[in-house]
Design an enzyme around this catalytic site. Structure first.
Site, PDB file in Angstrom:
ATOM      1  N   ASN A  11     -78.824  -0.364 -75.099  1.00 47.84           N
ATOM      2  CA  ASN A  11     -78.808   0.064 -73.698  1.00 47.84           C
ATOM      3  C   ASN A  11     -79.039  -1.167 -72.823  1.00 47.84           C
ATOM      4  O   ASN A  11     -80.153  -1.653 -72.719  1.00 47.84           O
ATOM      5  CB  ASN A  11     -79.919   1.108 -73.469  1.00 47.84           C
ATOM      6  CG  ASN A  11     -80.012   1.523 -72.015  1.00 47.84           C
ATOM      7  OD1 ASN A  11     -79.131   1.214 -71.212  1.00 47.84           O
ATOM      8  ND2 ASN A  11     -81.080   2.232 -71.667  1.00 47.84           N
ATOM      9  N   TRP A  12     -77.968  -1.643 -72.224  1.00 46.78           N
ATOM     10  CA  TRP A  12     -78.053  -2.889 -71.443  1.00 46.78           C
ATOM     11  C   TRP A  12     -78.600  -2.679 -70.033  1.00 46.78           C
ATOM     12  O   TRP A  12     -78.779  -3.633 -69.292  1.00 46.78           O
ATOM     13  CB  TRP A  12     -76.680  -3.577 -71.393  1.00 46.78           C
ATOM     14  CG  TRP A  12     -76.455  -4.501 -72.554  1.00 46.78           C
ATOM     15  CD1 TRP A  12     -77.013  -4.396 -73.796  1.00 46.78           C
ATOM     16  CD2 TRP A  12     -75.637  -5.682 -72.583  1.00 46.78           C
ATOM     17  NE1 TRP A  12     -76.602  -5.429 -74.599  1.00 46.78           N
ATOM     18  CE2 TRP A  12     -75.738  -6.236 -73.875  1.00 46.78           C
ATOM     19  CE3 TRP A  12     -74.818  -6.304 -71.663  1.00 46.78           C
ATOM     20  CZ2 TRP A  12     -75.071  -7.391 -74.269  1.00 46.78           C
ATOM     21  CZ3 TRP A  12     -74.127  -7.464 -72.050  1.00 46.78           C
ATOM     22  CH2 TRP A  12     -74.273  -8.000 -73.328  1.00 46.78           C
ATOM     23  N   LYS A  13     -78.787  -1.411 -69.656  1.00 46.93           N
ATOM     24  CA  LYS A  13     -79.303  -1.110 -68.311  1.00 46.93           C
ATOM     25  C   LYS A  13     -78.515  -1.910 -67.256  1.00 46.93           C
ATOM     26  O   LYS A  13     -77.312  -2.097 -67.411  1.00 46.93           O
ATOM     27  CB  LYS A  13     -80.802  -1.394 -68.244  1.00 46.93           C
ATOM     28  CG  LYS A  13     -81.565  -0.760 -69.408  1.00 46.93           C
ATOM     29  CD  LYS A  13     -83.037  -0.805 -69.241  1.00 46.93           C
ATOM     30  CE  LYS A  13     -83.705  -0.285 -70.487  1.00 46.93           C
ATOM     31  NZ  LYS A  13     -85.096   0.002 -70.297  1.00 46.93           N
ATOM     32  N   HIS A  99     -82.144   9.614 -69.475  1.00 48.71           N
ATOM     33  CA  HIS A  99     -83.053   8.468 -69.614  1.00 48.71           C
ATOM     34  C   HIS A  99     -84.174   8.567 -68.567  1.00 48.71           C
ATOM     35  O   HIS A  99     -83.933   8.936 -67.420  1.00 48.71           O
ATOM     36  CB  HIS A  99     -82.270   7.162 -69.447  1.00 48.71           C
ATOM     37  CG  HIS A  99     -83.040   5.972 -69.899  1.00 48.71           C
ATOM     38  ND1 HIS A  99     -84.064   5.432 -69.161  1.00 48.71           N
ATOM     39  CD2 HIS A  99     -82.968   5.234 -71.040  1.00 48.71           C
ATOM     40  CE1 HIS A  99     -84.587   4.404 -69.824  1.00 48.71           C
ATOM     41  NE2 HIS A  99     -83.934   4.267 -70.974  1.00 48.71           N
ATOM     42  N   GLU A 168     -87.873   8.931 -76.574  1.00 50.57           N
ATOM     43  CA  GLU A 168     -88.313   7.707 -75.912  1.00 50.57           C
ATOM     44  C   GLU A 168     -89.598   7.982 -75.123  1.00 50.57           C
ATOM     45  O   GLU A 168     -89.526   8.418 -73.953  1.00 50.57           O
ATOM     46  CB  GLU A 168     -87.233   7.200 -74.949  1.00 50.57           C
ATOM     47  CG  GLU A 168     -85.940   6.820 -75.617  1.00 50.57           C
ATOM     48  CD  GLU A 168     -85.228   5.715 -74.824  1.00 50.57           C
ATOM     49  OE1 GLU A 168     -85.014   4.645 -75.388  1.00 50.57           O
ATOM     50  OE2 GLU A 168     -84.922   5.932 -73.646  1.00 50.57           O
ATOM     51  N   GLY A 174     -90.127  -0.645 -72.462  1.00 49.79           N
ATOM     52  CA  GLY A 174     -90.312  -1.919 -71.763  1.00 49.79           C
ATOM     53  C   GLY A 174     -91.733  -2.445 -71.714  1.00 49.79           C
ATOM     54  O   GLY A 174     -92.023  -3.407 -71.006  1.00 49.79           O
ATOM     55  N   SER A 211     -89.354  -0.262 -76.759  1.00 46.83           N
ATOM     56  CA  SER A 211     -89.882  -1.571 -77.184  1.00 46.83           C
ATOM     57  C   SER A 211     -89.558  -1.948 -78.631  1.00 46.83           C
ATOM     58  O   SER A 211     -90.336  -2.672 -79.261  1.00 46.83           O
ATOM     59  CB  SER A 211     -91.399  -1.629 -76.953  1.00 46.83           C
ATOM     60  OG  SER A 211     -91.677  -1.599 -75.582  1.00 46.83           O
TER      61      SER A 211
HETATM   62  C1  PEP Z   1     -84.669   2.075 -73.149  1.00 47.39           C
HETATM   63  O1  PEP Z   1     -84.849   1.926 -71.943  1.00 47.39           O
HETATM   64  O2  PEP Z   1     -83.856   2.908 -73.565  1.00 47.39           O
HETATM   65  C2  PEP Z   1     -85.416   1.224 -74.064  1.00 47.39           C
HETATM   66  C3  PEP Z   1     -85.559   1.622 -75.280  1.00 47.39           C
HETATM   67  O3  PEP Z   1     -85.903   0.055 -73.527  1.00 47.39           O
HETATM   68  P1  PEP Z   1     -86.768  -1.062 -74.278  1.00 47.39           P
HETATM   69  O4  PEP Z   1     -86.233  -1.240 -75.664  1.00 47.39           O
HETATM   70  O5  PEP Z   1     -86.598  -2.282 -73.431  1.00 47.39           O
HETATM   71  O6  PEP Z   1     -88.179  -0.560 -74.301  1.00 47.39           O
END
Ligand code: PEP
Length: 250
Positions: A11-13, A99, A168, A174, A211
């Protein structure tokens, strides 16, 4: 990990420019090696790069997804929005829906439900995200919250075979903090139980996101109930992403 396919969803956001497209070339190389045939890689770049990623990954087994969609399936006056048919039309196979970063700016269980329905109608596979906040976790409401989000997100959806469930925990995204391994295993099993009970599906795919990085993957991959990972920050750099895949599959 299970012995079946393991999913690695990047997920590159809101990251990436045209130059970044080429940065995935080593991931493409890795995906072609027979050792990694069971690694199912999905890139979800921002809308602006989807076509470029589709082009770059054609003739590979890597799939491309979007990070959100509008709930309306037809064209319309919705400035700034993109619907599921438009996402499908440019070659995406997946879409992330629910999300927490989009829930936090107004997505509700109701809008998520409508988005999932329109994405399924457009023949997209859905990565359906849900998870509890730290406050909910501390007040021991995790199971109640997950149950509620899953059931409401899937209201009146009979066939869930194209839905991937992404657990999640909001407090993990994050932050560098991941759940305790035994707690995460227990939680994923609970999620599978909810799905089994409500949708009579025994083999639902549940991914973990929050994370995940090239260090903690060594521990996370031991959780046999998990079918893969949704990876934000650590997927932006191909070397980190490749490390995660290699350490999971070895
Ligand atoms: C996400 O936002 O889907 C995610 C898993 O982010 P991160 O890996 O940066 O915590």
């Amino acid at each position: 990990m299970t012995n079946n396919k393991t999913y690695f969803v990047a997920n590159w956001k809101m990251h990436g420019s045209l130059n970044s497209v080429n940065s995935i070339k080593n991931v493409i190389k890795l995906s072609k090696k027979s050792k990694y045939k069971n690694a199912k890689i999905v890139y979800c770049p921002p809308y602006t790069l989807i076509s470029h990623f589709v082009e770059k990954t054609k003739k590979t087994k890597i799939d491309i997804g979007a990070q959100n969609c509008h709930f309306k399936k037809k064209f319309g006056s919705f400035t700034g929005s993109v619907n599921a048919n438009m996402i499908k039309n440019i070659g995406s196979k997946f879409v992330i829906i629910g999300h927490s970063e989009i829930r936090s700016i107004g997505d509700t269980n109701k809008s998520i439900n409508l988005k999932i329905k329109s994405a399924l109608k457009a023949n997209l596979k859905v990565i359906f995200c849900f998870g509890e906040t730290l406050k909910e976790k501390r007040s021991k409401k995790t199971n109640k919250v997950l149950n509620y989000q899953i059931k409401n997100g899937l209201t009146k959806i009979g066939n869930i075979k194209n839905i991937f469930f992404a657990y999640e925990p909001v407090w993990s995204i994050g932050t560098g903090i991941i759940p305790k391994i035994n707690e995460l295993d227990k939680q994923v099993r609970k999620i599978k139980q909810i799905i089994r009970k409500n949708y009579k599906v025994n083999n639902a795919k549940v991914l973990y996101g929050g994370s995940v990085n090239s260090q903690n993957i060594v521990t996370l991959k031991k959780i046999s109930s998990i079918n893969g990972f949704l990876i934000g920050g650590a997927s932006l750099n191909s070397k980190n992403f490749i490390d995660i895949i290699k350490k999971t599959i070895n």
